[in-house]
Design a protein around this motif. Structure first.
Motif, PDB file in Angstrom:
ATOM      1  N   PHE A 110      46.101 -19.248 -40.396  1.00 59.31           N
ATOM      2  CA  PHE A 110      45.705 -17.865 -40.148  1.00 59.31           C
ATOM      3  C   PHE A 110      45.816 -17.070 -41.446  1.00 59.31           C
ATOM      4  N   HIS A 170      37.636  -7.135 -31.465  1.00 53.38           N
ATOM      5  CA  HIS A 170      36.355  -7.665 -31.946  1.00 53.38           C
ATOM      6  C   HIS A 170      35.183  -6.960 -31.267  1.00 53.38           C
ATOM      7  N   GLY A 183      40.500 -12.476 -37.824  1.00 53.41           N
ATOM      8  CA  GLY A 183      40.511 -13.659 -36.978  1.00 53.41           C
ATOM      9  C   GLY A 183      41.250 -13.452 -35.668  1.00 53.41           C
ATOM     10  N   SER A 213      44.992 -14.796 -35.370  1.00 54.20           N
ATOM     11  CA  SER A 213      46.101 -14.030 -35.944  1.00 54.20           C
ATOM     12  C   SER A 213      46.673 -13.050 -34.924  1.00 54.20           C
TER      13      SER A 213
END
Length: 604
Positions: A254, A383, A392, A395
Motif C-alpha cells: 500500500f 472513490h 488506493g 490503504s
C-alpha cells in the motif's frame, strides 16, 4: 530377661523431615536471590518466551484441528454454504449444531476448572497484574487453550489473541510462583508471557512487546522493556520455526498517493473510533441480555446459546471463526459497499453473541475485521465522491483495521506497530498514525472505558484508581482457614445430627455423600424446627441441607470476603483446589485473626 529402657541421657530422635527444613529454607533463599538478580530475570524471561512460543504452536494446532473436525474445511468463512464433508447428509445445516456440540464440551470444562477462562481473557490478565500481584491459576493455560480452540473451531466469531495472552500470562505467573518471585517480578513475568504469546501467534514481535507494556503493565520502565523484548524475540523465533517467516495476514503493498488524503484518513479515524465504541457497547449489551435471559446452570449456557450462534452462521457463514479470508477479500476490494456494511454489523453481532453465551476468545481479531469492512466501505465511498484522487482502496481498509482497534482498546501505540508489522510499508505510516490518533481521541470523547476496562468496571473495578493498601494482599484462603468441623454423612438421622449440631460452635455442619463429596450445610435451627414438629427424628439429615456459596482453598482472601458478606454469620465451607472435597472452614473471625495478630511482648 530384663527389658532395657532408654535413659534420660539418650538424645531425642529428630525426624528426618525436621533436619531437612534448614536445607530447604537455604535453597529457597538462593532461588529468591537468583530471581532478584538481573541474570536470573533474563533466564526467566527467556524460559517464558520459549514456553509461550510452544504454547502458541499447540494452540494454533488445536484451532486448526477443531476447525477441520467441526467444518471439514481449513477456514469455513471462505467456503460459502458448503457442506461439511464429514457429515455431507446435513448439508449447510451442520452449522446449527457445531456450536452446540462444542459448547457441551467446553461449557462444563470452563465452569468446573477455570471460570476466568470464559470471555476474551485480556481483562482478567489486566486485573491480575493490577490487583492480584500477577497471580493467575496455572490451570487457566490448559482450560483456555481447549475452550477457545473448541469455540473458534466450531464457529465462534472470536479471535485468538485474547486466549494466547491469557495462556502466556498463566505460564509466566506459574513459573513466577514456582521460583518464589515477588509481586513486582511476578507482574513482569506475566507481561513477558503475554508478549511472547502475541509475538509467536501473529509473527509480530514488536506488537507483542507494546501490547504487553501498553495494555498489561501500562508502563514503559527500561528494565521491564528489556525483559519483555527478550521473551517476545524468543517466542517469535519459535513461532517462525513452526509457521514460517510470513505475517499471519498477507496483504498487498500500500501507499498513500498524496498528503491531501490525510484529511480523508482523519475522517476515517472519526468513523473508526465510533465503530470501536459501538462494538464495545453492543458487546456488553448483548452479554447483559444473555445474563437476563439465562435461568439454568452456567455450564449448559454455551451449548443452548450455540443454537442462536448457529442461526447467525447459517445466514452469514462469513462469520464462522476468525474470518481472515473474508478480511483479505475486503482489503482486496472484492465486496460492494452494501455487503461490507452487512459484514460489519454481522461481525459485531456474532462476536458479541459468542461471548454473551459464554464462549471463549478474543476481540482483537474481530476489531481488525470490523476495521477492514468499515475502511473498505469508506474507501469505496471516497472513490465515488473524489475519484482516483482518493488513493488506493486497500490503504483505507488497512488503516481502518488499526483505527477500529485503537477506538475499541484505546491502545494507539500497539495499533500503529502491529499494522506496520503486517505490511512492512513505511510510506503509509503517517496516514496510519493520523487515523489512529483521531480514532483514539474520538473514542475518549465518546466513552471513558475501553472494550477491556468496561468489563472490569461492570464488576466494580476501576483500574485507573490506585488500589487502597489491603492487609489481605498475598493471602489465600488456605493460609487462614480454620479446621473443618466433622461433617455429617447424608444418611445420619436427625436425632443423631442434633447432638452433633448442639456441640458445634458454628451452629451449622457440612453434609457429605457416601463418596465424601460435599452435599451442603445443615443448621441447628433447621433441625430443631423439624424435630419440634415431632415424628421425623428418623429422617436423614440430607433432606435438610441448603447449598451455600462455596469458595476454594486457592481463592484470594479479598474474593472470599465478598462471599462471606452474603453468607450466614457462621461462615462458609472451603473446598479443595479441585473444587470436589472439603478442606476447611472460613469465618469473619478467622480472616480478622490472620491480619490482626496481637504482638507478643519481647522477653526482657
Amino acid at each position: 530377661m530384663q527389658t532395657m529402657t532408654p535413659t534420660s541421657d539418650a538424645p531425642p530422635r529428630i525426624p528426618s523431615r525436621t533436619l531437612l527444613l534448614p536445607a530447604r529454607r537455604g535453597f529457597r533463599r538462593q532461588v529468591s536471590a537468583l530471581v532478584a538478580s538481573r541474570a536470573g530475570l533474563v533466564a526467566l524471561a527467556l524460559t517464558i518466551g520459549g514456553g509461550a512460543g510452544l504454547g502458541a504452536i499447540a494452540f494454533r494446532w488445536l484451532i486448526n484441528t477443531f476447525t477441520h473436525l467441526f467444518s471439514g474445511h481449513a477456514d469455513y468463512s471462505a467456503a460459502g454454504h458448503a457442506a461439511n464433508p464429514h457429515v455431507p447428509w446435513l448439508g449447510m445445516w451442520f452449522v446449527l449444531f457445531a456450536p452446540v456440540i462444542a459448547g457441551l464440551i467446553y461449557g462444563p470444562l470452563v465452569y468446573k476448572f477455570a471460570p476466568e477462562a470464559r470471555g476474551h481473557g485480556v481483562p482478567e490478565v489486566m486485573y491480575a497484574v493490577a490487583r492480584k500481584g500477577g497471580r493467575i491459576a496455572p490451570q487457566v493455560a490448559v482450560v483456555k487453550s481447549l475452550a477457545s480452540a473448541l469455540c473458534i473451531g466450531s464457529g465462534g466469531s472470536v479471535g485468538r489473541e485474547g486466549p494466547i495472552v491469557q495462556i502466556g500470562s498463566a505460564l509466566g505467573s506459574t513459573l513466577g510462583r514456582v521460583v518464589g518471585a515477588g509481586e513486582d517480578r511476578m507482574r513482569l513475568l506475566v507481561a513477558c508471557g503475554a508478549a511472547g504469546g502475541i509475538a509467536a501467534t501473529f509473527n509480530a514481535p514488536l506488537a507483542g512487546v507494546f501490547f504487553a507494556m501498553e495494555l498489561i503493565l501500562t508502563s514503559f520502565a527500561a528494565e521491564g522493556f528489556g525483559m519483555i523484548v527478550l521473551s517476545s524475540v524468543v517466542a517469535s523465533v519459535i513461532g517462525r520455526a513452526a509457521f514460517g517467516n510470513e505475517p499471519f495476514l498477507v496483504l498487498p503493498e500500500f501507499h498513500t498517493a498524496s498528503p491531501k488524503q490525510l484529511l480523508l484518513f482523519a475522517a476515517l479515524g472519526i468513523v473508526a473510533g465510533a465503530v470501536g465504541v459501538t462494538f464495545s457497547k453492543i458487546l456488553y449489551l448483548i452479554e447483559d441480555a444473555c445474563d437476563w435471559a439465562w435461568r439454568w446452570p452456567e455450564w449448559a449456557r454455551p451449548a443452548v446459546g450455540g443454537l442462536l450462534l448457529g442461526v447467525v452462521l447459517l445466514v452469514l457463514p462469513e462469520m464462522y471463526g476468525v474470518g481472515y479470508p473474508v478480511l483479505g477479500n475486503a482489503v482486496a476490494g472484492k465486496y460492494a459497499i452494501g455487503f461490507l456494511l452487512v459484514l460489519l454489523v454481522g461481525k459485531i453481532v456474532a462476536t458479541s453473541l459468542t461471548i454473551g453465551i459464554g464462549g471463549s476468545g478474543g476481540v482483537f481479531a474481530p476489531s481488525l475485521f470490523m476495521g477492514a469492512m468499515a475502511g473498505s466501505a469508506f474507501g469505496l465511498l471516497a472513490h465515488d465522491v473524489f475519484g482516483a484522487s482518493a488513493g488506493g482502496l486497500g490503504s483505507y481498509a488497512l488503516i481502518g483495521m488499526g483505527a477500529v482497534f485503537a477506538g475499541a482498546a484505546r491502545a494507539p501505540i500497539t495499533a500503529v506497530v502491529i499494522m506496520f508489522e503486517l505490511t512492512g510499508e513505511y510510506s503509509i505510516i503517517v496516514s496510519l498514525m493520523a487515523a489512529i490518533v483521531v480514532a483514539t481521541l474520538t473514542s475518549k470523547m465518546l466513552t471513558g472505558d475501553t472494550v477491556y476496562t468496561l468489563k472490569l468496571r461492570r464488576r466494580g473495578i476501576d483500574l485507573a484508581t490506585p488500589p487502597a493498601s489491603s492487609p489481605f494482599a498475598g493471602l489465600d484462603v488456605a493460609s487462614i482457614m480454620e479446621p473443618l468441623p466433622a461433617p455429617l454423612p447424608g444418611g445420619t438421622r436427625l436425632s443423631e445430627a442434633a447432638d452433633s449440631l448442639a456441640a458445634s460452635r458454628h451452629g451449622v455442619l457440612p453434609v457429605v455423600a457416601a463418596d465424601g463429596s460435599f452435599v451442603g450445610l445443615t443448621s441447628a435451627r433447621a433441625v430443631a424446627e423439624v424435630l419440634a414438629e415431632g415424628g421425623r427424628d428418623g429422617e436423614p439429615v440430607r433432606e435438610l441441607v441448603h447449598s451455600p456459596k462455596t469458595i476454594r482453598s486457592d481463592t484470594d482472601v479479598t474474593t472470599a470476603l465478598d462471599a462471606l458478606l452474603a453468607a450466614d454469620p457462621a461462615g462458609l465451607p472451603v473446598l479443595d483446589a479441585d473444587g470436589t472435597g472439603l478442606a476447611g472452614w472460613i469465618t469473619h473471625q478467622s480472616v480478622l485473626a490472620a491480619v490482626h495478630r496481637p504482638s507478643v511482648p519481647q522477653a526482657a
